[in-house]
Design a protein around this motif. Structure first.
Motif, short mmCIF file in Angstrom:
data_model
loop_
_atom_site.label_atom_id
_atom_site.label_comp_id
_atom_site.label_asym_id
_atom_site.label_seq_id
_atom_site.Cartn_x
_atom_site.Cartn_y
_atom_site.Cartn_z
N LEU A 296 0.83 -1.21 0.00
CA LEU A 296 0.00 0.00 0.00
C LEU A 296 0.87 1.26 0.00
O LEU A 296 0.54 2.25 -0.66
CB LEU A 296 -0.93 0.01 1.22
N SER A 306 -8.23 -1.74 -5.16
CA SER A 306 -9.27 -2.27 -4.28
C SER A 306 -8.86 -3.67 -3.83
O SER A 306 -7.92 -4.26 -4.37
CB SER A 306 -10.64 -2.31 -4.97
N PHE A 307 -9.59 -4.18 -2.83
CA PHE A 307 -9.37 -5.53 -2.32
C PHE A 307 -10.63 -6.36 -2.47
O PHE A 307 -11.75 -5.88 -2.24
CB PHE A 307 -8.98 -5.50 -0.82
N TRP A 317 -14.16 -5.22 -0.65
CA TRP A 317 -13.89 -4.17 0.34
C TRP A 317 -14.66 -2.91 -0.02
O TRP A 317 -15.29 -2.28 0.83
CB TRP A 317 -12.38 -3.89 0.39
N ARG A 318 -14.63 -2.54 -1.30
CA ARG A 318 -15.42 -1.41 -1.81
C ARG A 318 -16.07 -1.86 -3.11
O ARG A 318 -15.59 -2.77 -3.78
CB ARG A 318 -14.54 -0.18 -2.06
N ASN A 328 -7.68 7.09 1.56
CA ASN A 328 -8.09 5.76 1.11
C ASN A 328 -7.08 4.68 1.51
O ASN A 328 -7.45 3.56 1.86
CB ASN A 328 -8.28 5.74 -0.41
N ASN A 331 -7.52 3.91 5.21
CA ASN A 331 -8.68 3.03 5.40
C ASN A 331 -8.36 1.60 4.96
O ASN A 331 -8.78 0.63 5.61
CB ASN A 331 -9.88 3.56 4.61
N ALA A 332 -7.63 1.48 3.85
CA ALA A 332 -7.27 0.15 3.36
C ALA A 332 -6.36 -0.56 4.35
O ALA A 332 -6.50 -1.77 4.58
CB ALA A 332 -6.58 0.27 2.00
#
Length: 844
Positions: A296, A306-307, A317-318, A328, A331-332
């Motif tokens: 990251l 994204s995950f 995840w999103r 972001n 948050n990740a």
């Protein structure tokens, strides 16, 4: 901007010679251990030689072990015991497997190569040595070095386990582009050992010699224990000039290196697809969290990511990809730290979900690269579990739009399944080993694909002047890597033009370069820094690797064709590949037959449970390779085969030679005292063609008896029989003898003409002799056939009729009338059949 990339050459040669020490310490003494490595333009040729003496008063067992890179091909092995040489013979794996199975039934051990780690495989052989006797082991392997993360690194792992009187690591590097940077390093180096290291470098060449004395090898003066236990490393970089890369040419073969730098990076759209099934619990999921947190931090602000996690269920995840803003990514990171493992493994639905997210993504950069990075540690156990259906589903969904990279964590995965899926969708597969550094392995892989700087790369060469071209279209190019293309160029070509078309982040690119063939060939005139026709062997190595890689994702019929082509090249160039094996024969009274195979990563599932030698079985059904003729053009009728066929030196004229030698036991065809070569032949009783040839070399002292029944290779008092019914290769002191099943035998030696004999089976069995590299003949070459290479020429205006189908040919001072005829051509390299030749009859 300073150039950041560092070229890498990873030879990873790890060398170990172990000794049995029952009753007497070091009764088996290694008195000489040499590692000689010549690296010429990324192609490494390494020879490991160990000489051992048995100091005991009884027989003892000596063991020779060498760890070599997984990407390398063994090309030769031999044992010399009290002056007698026992060479390894390279054969088609199916044929060698029969000998292996027979050995197993007799209770003998077989299987000399096994995978020992993420980058290495180990060659291992033992032999009983009589009291006071000596044995010399010699292993040769070759590798085209792959550039990763901008580094070229040569690593030799050293572990002799005893003091060695004559220990030497000798590395020669020749890079015509110029060496920008060079350094050495070692995990065992001391101040005393540093004095044994010398390093000499100029613009294009480097020589590194590590030659410690016995005293320098000691841990301390009082103990006979060695310091040499660890890694010896050479790192360097090359200079980069022309934008279109660097082209190098030797003996009609070219290699083109293309590695642009200092170019803008494409924004990435990355979906990390993470397996969180129950088998990932514990250390694996912890290491995955650690790696993802580091990755990251490496995302660029213009990237989107994204995950998606999966077990028996798939969780996003999103709902869409997010830009890599600080908020972001924070948050990740919080999400990654909550990853836990339980449940089954629904790989199919997870991958289809990832593709769907990319398909529906909005507001992504117009000029960007999209990729899916899958990490899993097991088989599909939930949802669709048929791997062939999954592969078909994913290929149809991806449809060439995105790149899929598959990482297999540990040995419970089906690597073959992941590899086929990745290669079918523009990516690669990689195994992540369950070691303490697994998180670093994951980060290292991401760094390799983190900086795409070109896409849709096409390397274009003139179609009518280049043949055997390796892969020349590439989906993506990542900074720090290198594109390599090789092929064979026409003899008539003076200039080799190349045009590169690609898309960069800024614009479409067209780069052009033109190589002067003669000027390029002059670069490699210094033979001390290169080995043989290294670009031709580089071309063969690269072609074999690409054919095998292509076969992984090919349909069954195409797969057989690709493997047949790779097998033919493996045998022709004496490479131990996944399709060939080396049969190692020992002295009478010992385990007679052992087998050296080439394992693949797909064979490396659960290595601890593999019986030795069982890790790599031949894919069945490879068809024989056949030579195709051009049947489309009209050709004159051929008047049978000639007895002998040759091309006059420095003249584009073919001679068809016939002789009446039936009354003689043998016909003296050729002798060259400077080449140390003699060839005699015997005509058949019922057919007017040769059915036997005897090829004799002075150095090494080898005799090759070739008949329509078999080939017998004799050296000293030892004889090896090679039947026509199987392909095989044997090397004795540099002389390589290769048999192509029911087609030909080739004998080649450095700086010597190559002898080739075709086996013609219709209408009657006979043999056709011819030579390659005939410019090596000296002016002393003689004999019925040999005189044509030194004392034969057409006089000017030698035509004796207006139809130009008769001429006068001067041979050894005598004039002979020759007539133009069309004959069948038994030469395998010929592109025209029948061949137009000047026919002559001579009496021995």
């Amino acid at each position: 901007m300073e150039e950041r990339t560092l070229l890498a050459l990873v030879v990873f040669s790890s060398l170990v010679v172990l000794a049995e020490t029952i009753a007497q310490k070091h009764a088996i003494e290694i008195y000489s251990l040499h590692v000689d490595c010549k690296v010429t333009s990324r192609f490494a040729h390494t020879v490991v030689t160990s000489k051992i003496v048995n100091r005991a008063n009884e027989s003892r067992e000596a063991t020779f072990e060498v760890e070599l890179p997984k990407t390398a091909f063994i090309t030769n092995f031999s044992m010399s015991i009290d002056g007698k040489v026992y060479p390894g013979i390279i054969k088609e794996k199916a044929s060698a497997q029969k000998e292996y199975d027979t050995a197993v039934l007799r209770g003998q051990s077989a299987g000399l190569v096994k995978i020992t780690g993420r980058k290495l495989e180990q060659f291992h052989v033992s032999v009983s040595v009589a009291a006071a006797s000596k044995v010399a082991f010699k292993l040769t392997y070759e590798e085209l070095l792959k550039r990763q993360l901008g580094k070229l690194e040569l690593l030799i792992k050293v572990r002799p386990k005893q003091l060695v009187k004559h220990f030497e690591i000798d590395v020669h590097i020749f890079e015509p582009q110029g060496i920008r940077f060079l350094e050495t390093d070692s995990t065992f180096m001391t101040n005393e050992l540093t004095e044994a290291l010398t390093k000499v470098q100029n613009e294009t060449k480097a020589h590194i010699l590590f030659k410690p004395t016995v005293d320098q090898q000691k841990i301390n003066p009082e103990l006979d224990e060695t310091l040499l236990n660890g890694d010896f490393v050479v790192r360097y970089d090359v200079k980069r000039g022309a934008a279109a890369g660097d082209i190098q040419i030797v003996n009609g073969y070219f290699v083109h290196y293309f590695a642009p730098h200092e170019m803008p990076v494409f924004p990435k759209n990355v979906i990390f697809l993470i397996d969180r099934s129950g088998s990932m619990a514990g250390r694996k999921i912890e290491q995955t969290r650690t790696a993802l947190l580091k990755i990251l931090q490496d995302l660029r602000p213009e990237d989107h990511f994204s995950f998606i996690t999966f077990n028996s269920k798939v969780a996003e995840w999103r709902s869409s990809l997010l830009p890599a803003t600080a908020e972001n990514m924070a948050n990740a990171a919080g999400f990654v730290q909550t990853l836990s493992a339980s449940g089954g493994t629904d790989i199919n639905r997870a991958l289809l979900t990832a593709v769907s997210v990319l398909d529906k993504a909005e507001r992504l950069p117009k000029s960007s690269v999209s990729m899916i990075i899958l990490l899993t540690d097991g088989q599909p156990t939930s949802g669709e579990s048929n791997v062939e259906v999954i592969q078909e589903n994913i290929q149809k969904a991806v449809n060439g739009k995105y790149a899929l990279f598959c990482l297999g964590f540990g040995f419970d995965v089906s690597y073959k399944f992941l590899e086929k899926m990745a290669l079918s969708n523009g990516g690669i597969a990689r195994r992540i080993y369950e070691n303490a550094d697994a998180a670093l392995q994951l980060q290292g892989f991401y760094q390799e694909v983190a900086t795409p700087i070109l896409r849709k790369i096409e390397m274009q060469y003139p179609e009518n002047a280049v043949e055997g071209l390796t892969k020349n279209n590439f989906k993506l190019f990542f900074e720090g890597s290198e594109i390599i293309v090789s092929g064979k160029i026409s003899n008539e070509l003076d200039l080799l033009p190349v045009e590169i078309k690609a898309q960069s982040h800024a614009s479409d690119l067209t780069l052009k370069e033109e190589a002067n063939v003669k000027e390029k060939e002059q670069v490699f005139q210094n033979q001390s820094y290169i080995f043989g026709n290294f670009i031709e062997r580089l071309w063969a190595y690269l072609t074999i690797h690409q054919l095998l890689e292509k076969s992984i994702s090919a349909q069954e019929e195409d797969q057989k064709t690709l493997e047949a082509q790779a097998l033919e090249l493996s045998l022709r160039y004496s490479f131990v590949t996944p399709l060939t094996s080396m049969v190692v024969t020992k002295p009478a009274g010992q385990q007679q037959t052992e087998l050296a195979n080439k394992p693949t990563e797909a064979d490396n599932e659960k290595p601890s449970s593999f019986p030795v030698g069982d890790a790599y079985r031949l894919r069945s059904g490879s068809p024989p390779v056949v030579r195709l003729r051009d049947k489309t053009r009209a050709q004159p009728l051929a008047n049978g085969y000639p007895q002998l066929l040759l091309q006059l030196p420095k003249q584009n004229e073919i001679i068809c030679l016939n002789t009446d030698g039936k009354a003689q036991p043998s016909v003296h065809l050729l002798s060259d005292p400077e080449q140390g070569l003699t060839v005699t032949g015997k005509l058949g009783d019922r057919i007017n063609h040769f059915v036997q040839f005897e090829v004799t070399y002075v150095n090494p002292p080898v005799r090759i008896h070739v008949s329509t029944d078999e080939i017998v290779l004799s050296h000293d008092t030892e004889s090896t029989r090679l039947p026509w019914t199987e392909s095989a290769t044997s090397t004795v002191q540099g002389l390589r003898v290769s048999v192509e099943k029911e087609r030909s035998i080739t004998a080649s030696l450095s700086d010597t003409v190559t002898v080739k004999i075709s086996f013609v089976k219709f209408p009657d069995d006979f043999l056709g002799l011819y030579f390659l590299n005939t410019d090596c003949f000296s002016d002393k070459v003689n004999g019925l056939l040999g005189q044509f290479y030194s004392k034969a020429h057409f006089e000017n205006n030698s035509y004796i009729n207006q139809r130009a189908d008769e001429r006068l040919l001067s041979v050894s001072g005598s004039e002979h009338k020759v007539t133009r005829q069309f004959k069948k051509d038994y030469r395998l390299e010929s592109t025209s059949d029948p061949v137009s030749c000047w026919s002559i009859d001579l009496t021995p």
